[in-house]
Design a protein around this motif. Structure first.
Motif, PDB file in Angstrom:
ATOM      1  N   VAL A  87       0.836  -1.201   0.000  1.00 11.80           N
ATOM      2  CA  VAL A  87       0.000   0.000   0.000  1.00 11.80           C
ATOM      3  C   VAL A  87       0.872   1.251   0.000  1.00 11.80           C
ATOM      4  CG1 VAL A  87      -1.637   1.357   1.362  1.00 11.80           C
ATOM      5  CG2 VAL A  87      -2.015  -1.095   1.044  1.00 11.80           C
ATOM      6  N   ALA A 113       1.005   4.037  -2.980  1.00  8.29           N
ATOM      7  CA  ALA A 113       0.744   5.441  -2.675  1.00  8.29           C
ATOM      8  C   ALA A 113       1.868   6.338  -3.194  1.00  8.29           C
ATOM      9  CB  ALA A 113       0.560   5.629  -1.169  1.00  8.29           C
ATOM     10  N   LEU A 115      -5.197   2.981   1.581  1.00  5.69           N
ATOM     11  CA  LEU A 115      -4.529   3.747   0.529  1.00  5.69           C
ATOM     12  C   LEU A 115      -4.770   5.247   0.700  1.00  5.69           C
ATOM     13  CD1 LEU A 115      -2.805   3.503  -2.029  1.00  5.69           C
ATOM     14  CD2 LEU A 115      -4.928   3.362  -3.350  1.00  5.69           C
ATOM     15  N   ILE A 149     -10.608   2.469  -7.296  1.00  9.41           N
ATOM     16  CA  ILE A 149      -9.970   1.484  -6.427  1.00  9.41           C
ATOM     17  C   ILE A 149     -10.804   0.205  -6.397  1.00  9.41           C
ATOM     18  CG2 ILE A 149      -9.011   1.019  -4.134  1.00  9.41           C
ATOM     19  CD1 ILE A 149      -7.751   3.405  -5.487  1.00  9.41           C
ATOM     20  N   CYS A 197      -6.616   1.384  -9.800  1.00 11.71           N
ATOM     21  CA  CYS A 197      -5.675   0.753  -8.883  1.00 11.71           C
ATOM     22  C   CYS A 197      -6.353  -0.467  -8.287  1.00 11.71           C
ATOM     23  CB  CYS A 197      -5.266   1.735  -7.785  1.00 11.71           C
ATOM     24  SG  CYS A 197      -4.133   1.043  -6.548  1.00 11.71           S
TER      25      CYS A 197
END
Length: 205
Positions: free
Chosen positions: A33, A37, A76, A125, A153
């Motif tokens: 994660v 990021a 995230l 996401i 993502c």
């Protein structure tokens, strides 16, 4: 959303499931994660108008897909916040019809966005991309709303199951064609609470 969602249920109800083995530990997920990021921060810093660059851009709009991606989205978003990425968050929920372990590609929106995304830089996401049918549908639905940009993502990618080509700009882990749970991902509403991602075995009917 993935085929782990309760919208996909086998005739006769869900089968009993047991944890078979851990694929990714809590520590491995946390590291991934943070890595994602940082990549996202770097990429959007280079996008004109994103993240308030130049003093006039809109914040990044993060769209999490319920329910499977809710934990991933939360972690995230916190990781992006720690990197001083300005953002706003919205959620969608969709249902995919089919069996407990295989989607049919027939998708219905259960909850749409709360705010318009026209002119926004949007980051979608998802928990899992397998056939690609749900992600393709979501991308088409969001692109029809005229965002400034759209990227996806996903935490987990099952490339062996892909039926359609669909862009995925950020991928956490590639996994084998096995049924997984944990870290927000369920089987028949079980196992979402697990801090790790594991394979499960379904008992015979």
């Amino acid at each position: 959303m993935s085929v782990n969602e309760p919208g996909a249920t086998a005739p006769g109800g869900p089968r009993k499931a047991r944890i078979d083995r851990v694929l990714f530990s809590q520590e491995a997920i946390a590291g991934k994660v943070r890595e994602l990021a940082e990549r996202i921060r770097q990429d959007y810093a280079a996008v004109p108008g994103a993240n308030g660059t130049g003093g006039h851009g809109a914040p990044l709009t993060v769209v999490g897909i319920l329910k499977g991606a809710f934990v991933f989205t939360a972690d995230l978003v916190r990781a992006l916040g720690a990197l001083d990425v300005p953002l706003q968050v919205d959620f969608m929920a969709v249902s995919s019809y089919g069996t407990a372990t295989q989607t049919s590609g027939i998708i219905r929106i259960l909850k749409d966005l709360d705010r318009p995304i026209r002119g926004q830089h949007v980051l979608l996401i998802e928990d899992i991309v397998d056939t690609g049918l749900t992600l393709r549908y979501l991308r088409e639905h969001l692109m029809a709303q005229d965002p400034a940009s759209l990227r996806a993502c996903v935490l987990l990618d099952k490339p062996e199951r892909r039926l359609v080509d669909v862009p995925v700009e950020y991928v956490g882990f590639q996994i084998p064609d096995e049924f997984v749970v944990g870290y927000g991902i369920d089987y028949a509403e079980q196992f979402r609470y697990l801090p790790y991602i594991a394979c499960v075995r379904l008992e015979p009917q």
